[in-house]
Scaffold this active site. Structure first.
Site: not given
Ligand code: ADP
Length: 660
Positions: A118, A202, A237, A299
């Protein structure tokens, strides 16, 4: 351009079935690989040929690059489709395909690598002009430094594992005082889940909406986007319901976001289907200057069918065409959105028990067939939901002219879906589709957590009407059994409800009926009609035994009856008074495995005296531990399974000799 002759599907379940369907339509030979747990699976039956690659645990089968490549070589597979999960985002797998002259149906290994972490991905797309969530995604990891960064970013912040996925290694932190503890636990989880403790910090976006863009690129430099999907309905999440397009999306924002996604794909030389995930700040509705790149999934996504519904495209077909060297058959301006589509993920899990996965045999599985409804599943009635893999049963997808219509159709389809055996989230999903805030488009990723009570999450009162139905069914079954036995003139052992049935009990107003309902002991009453001699019904709790109630379905199984009512399952069994009062113990003093899983510890030895309630062993299923306790004072007669062994539901684990 020549279509690929064949494809090996390095996956299982619904996505393997879905890929096979398109491949066969395109005239390709389909090759399945499967683990011992999937020998009877639908995808194995559907494929033109199928090859065993190992035992049930994924790391010994679906994650074995060497074995999969070996099968591909032996069967002369022209290509490999990785589906989602498993090896789909492993650059080594794409490289191994290339090294063996097999076409990998996915992006180049270099693109997978570039988007794999990431932090690096954020830096890369930021350079390409794509907005990213404000934060620190550099290499320094010491706590003082990261705490300082969190302070500069401003609370609340989100700590994320750079190697993260599935919401693991992610912690929201509200204030500086909580930072160190959150960092430590995020790093620990990241290390144990991904073997990489590094994190990034973040800004936590408030009222977050998860909006992702489907992109498609060919090997000739064309990149387009297929609009957005809104995946804001999440739990822990993890996506629960996804839809396309996103409600309240202004057209100019769609255009800006789509372009940003295309730039992100271009930045890594992307080819094939990919998804660029953004988080949007939804506090004041969706605005073109308030969305940020989160990550790119290199993917096909679980939720791709909603995009297929609104574009009329088959994304798997497009993947095969691009993989065989064809150019995309359309340009951006040829694409348009048709109506609205919503997908719900139907899981074998129990919303009343913290969404604990619920394994076991599917005694019934039925879906409605109606216009605008698509069902993607990998199981059939009679199949087993095992603890080895993700317990998704199906994806139910509805397409309508408007969002209202799509949600109505989806709710109706979920209401008509029958799952008996494992518990399912069908009723929960239906309530979500009907939830007011969601219907109004006023929701963000916290919606489910804020509305658990209205959504039927958590312990619910026993369904009294369902118990009455179940008991009646069991009594009828018992009467029938006795009648058959009478006909055969065999000696029948006495039954809990004893030979004299209702007909001889006329005059009595009610008879106690001991039951087990979802494992709990309860007592119902068989009530006899005054007006109609011989007629009886079962009363339980406060329900009116003579009311004209209805159930969705009754499903008979040898060990009891499943009553499905308003999408909720109640399992009713006869209670044998001579049985020890413990779920996992039979008459012979045998403690059995409550579910498929792994026996991770045994605390006793043969000859030990144990007290009622004492811990005997732990079975782990779906990463949850289940403690088995002694039902009464007893002596341990035998340990029937080794710690570390995989055990099937109902397997003998420990034999006890009770006193008396
Ligand atoms: P993973 O790869 O573990 O699934 P992601 O980065 O895709 O993690 O994030 C999963 C979820 O977490 C997102 O869909 C959102 O709901 C929440 N999320 C991620 N980053 C943020 C952020 N900066 N602020 C608020 N919610 C977030």
């Amino acid at each position: 351009m020549e279509m690929l002759e064949s494809v090996l599907i390095a996956n299982r379940g619904e996505i393997a079935c879905r890929i096979i369907r398109t491949a066969q339509r395109l005239g390709m030979r389909t090759i399945a690989v499967y683990s011992e747990a999937d020998a009877e699976a639908l995808f194995v039956q559907m494929a033109d040929e199928a090859h065993l690659i190992g035992p049930p645990p994924a790391r010994e089968s679906y994650l074995r690059i060497d074995r999969i490549i070996e099968v591909a070589r032996r069967t002369n597979a022209a290509s490999i489709h990785p589906g989602y999960g498993f090896l789909s985002e492993r650059a080594e797998f794409a490289e191994a395909c290339a090294a063996n002259g097999i076409v990998f149906v996915g992006p180049p290994a270099s693109a997978i690598k570039a988007m794999g972490l990431k932090d690096a991905a954020k830096s890369l797309v930021q350079q390409a002009g794509v907005p990213v969530v404000p934060g620190y995604h550099g290499s320094k990891q010491d706590p003082d430094f990261l705490r300082q960064k969190a302070y500069e970013i401003g609370y609340p912040v989100l700590i994320k594992a750079v190697a993260g996925g599935g919401g693991k290694g992610m912690r929201r932190v509200e204030k500086a005082a909580d930072f160190d503890a959150a960092l430590e636990s995020a790093q620990r989880e990241a290390q144990s889940s991904f073997g990489d403790p590094r994190v990034l910090v973040e800004k936590y976006i408030l009222s977050p909406r998860h909006i992702e863009i489907q992109v498609f690129a060919d090997g000739h430099g064309n990149v387009v986007h297929l609009f957005e999907r809104d995946c804001s309905l999440q739990r822990r999440h993890q996506k629960v319901i996804e839809e396309a397009p996103a409600p309240g999306m202004p057209p100019e924002m769609r255009q800006v976001m789509g372009q940003a996604a295309v730039e992100a794909a271009r930045a890594v030389g992307y080819v094939g289907a990919g998804t660029v995930e953004f988080i949007a700040d939804g506090r004041e509705g969706l605005r073109p200057d308030r969305f940020y790149f989160m990550e790119m999934n290199t993917r096909l996504q679980v939720e791709h069918p909603v995009t297929e519904a609104i574009t009329g495209l088959d994304l798997v077909e497009l993947q095969f065409r691009v993989a065989s060297g064809e150019a995309l058959p359309f340009a951006q301006e040829d694409l348009a959105i048709d109506g609205h589509a919503v997908e719900a993920r139907l899981y074998a899990e129990d919303p009343e028990k913290e969404f604990l996965p619920s394994t076991g045999k599917l005694w019934a599985l039925e879906f409605p067939e109606s216009e605008g409804i698509r069902i993607d599943t990998g199981v059939e009635a009679g199949a087993e939901v095992t603890p080895y893999y993700d317990p998704m049963i199906a994806k139910v997808i509805a397409h309508g002219a408007t969002r209202e219509e799509a949600l109505d159709k989806l709710a109706e389809a979920l209401g008509q879906t029958i799952v008996a055996g494992p518990k399912s989230n069908a009723a929960f999903l239906k309530k979500l589709c009907e939830a007011e805030g969601f219907r109004a488009g006023a929701f963000d990723t916290g919606f489910i957590d804020r509305n658990t009570a209205d959504l039927g999450v958590g312990p619910q009162p026993i369904d009294e009407v369902a118990v009455s139905f179940g008991a009646s069914a069991l009594i009828s079954r018992e009467i029938e059994r006795l009648r058959m036995a009478e006909l055969q003139k065999s000696d029948e052992p006495s039954s809990p409800w004893s030979m004299p049935d209702g007909f001889q009990l006329l005059g009595l107003r009610s008879v106690g009926v001991p039951l087990r309902v979802d494992g709990e002991r309860v007592e119902a009453r068989e009530v006899f009609s005054r007006e109609h001699p011989g007629a009886s019904t079962v009363a339980f709790g406060n329900s009116d035994p003579w009311a004209n109630e209805e159930t969705d379905r009754e499903v008979e199984a040898p060990h009891g009856v499943y009553i499905i009512r308003n999408g909720r399952q109640t399992f009713v069994q006869t209670y044998d008074p001579f049985d020890v009062d413990l779920e996992h113990m039979d008459e012979g003093g045998t403690v059995k495995a409550p579910m498929h899983g792994k026996l991770i510890a045994v605390f006793v030895q043969p000859g030990d005296r144990v007290e009622k309630g004492q811990r005997l062993a732990i079975v782990e299923a779906m990463k949850m531990e289940h403690v088995l306790v002694a039902p009464s004072d007893a002596e341990v007669a035998e340990i029937a399974a080794e710690p570390g062994a995989q055990v099937a539901e109902g397997a003998r684990l420990i034999v006890l000799k009770t006193e008396e």
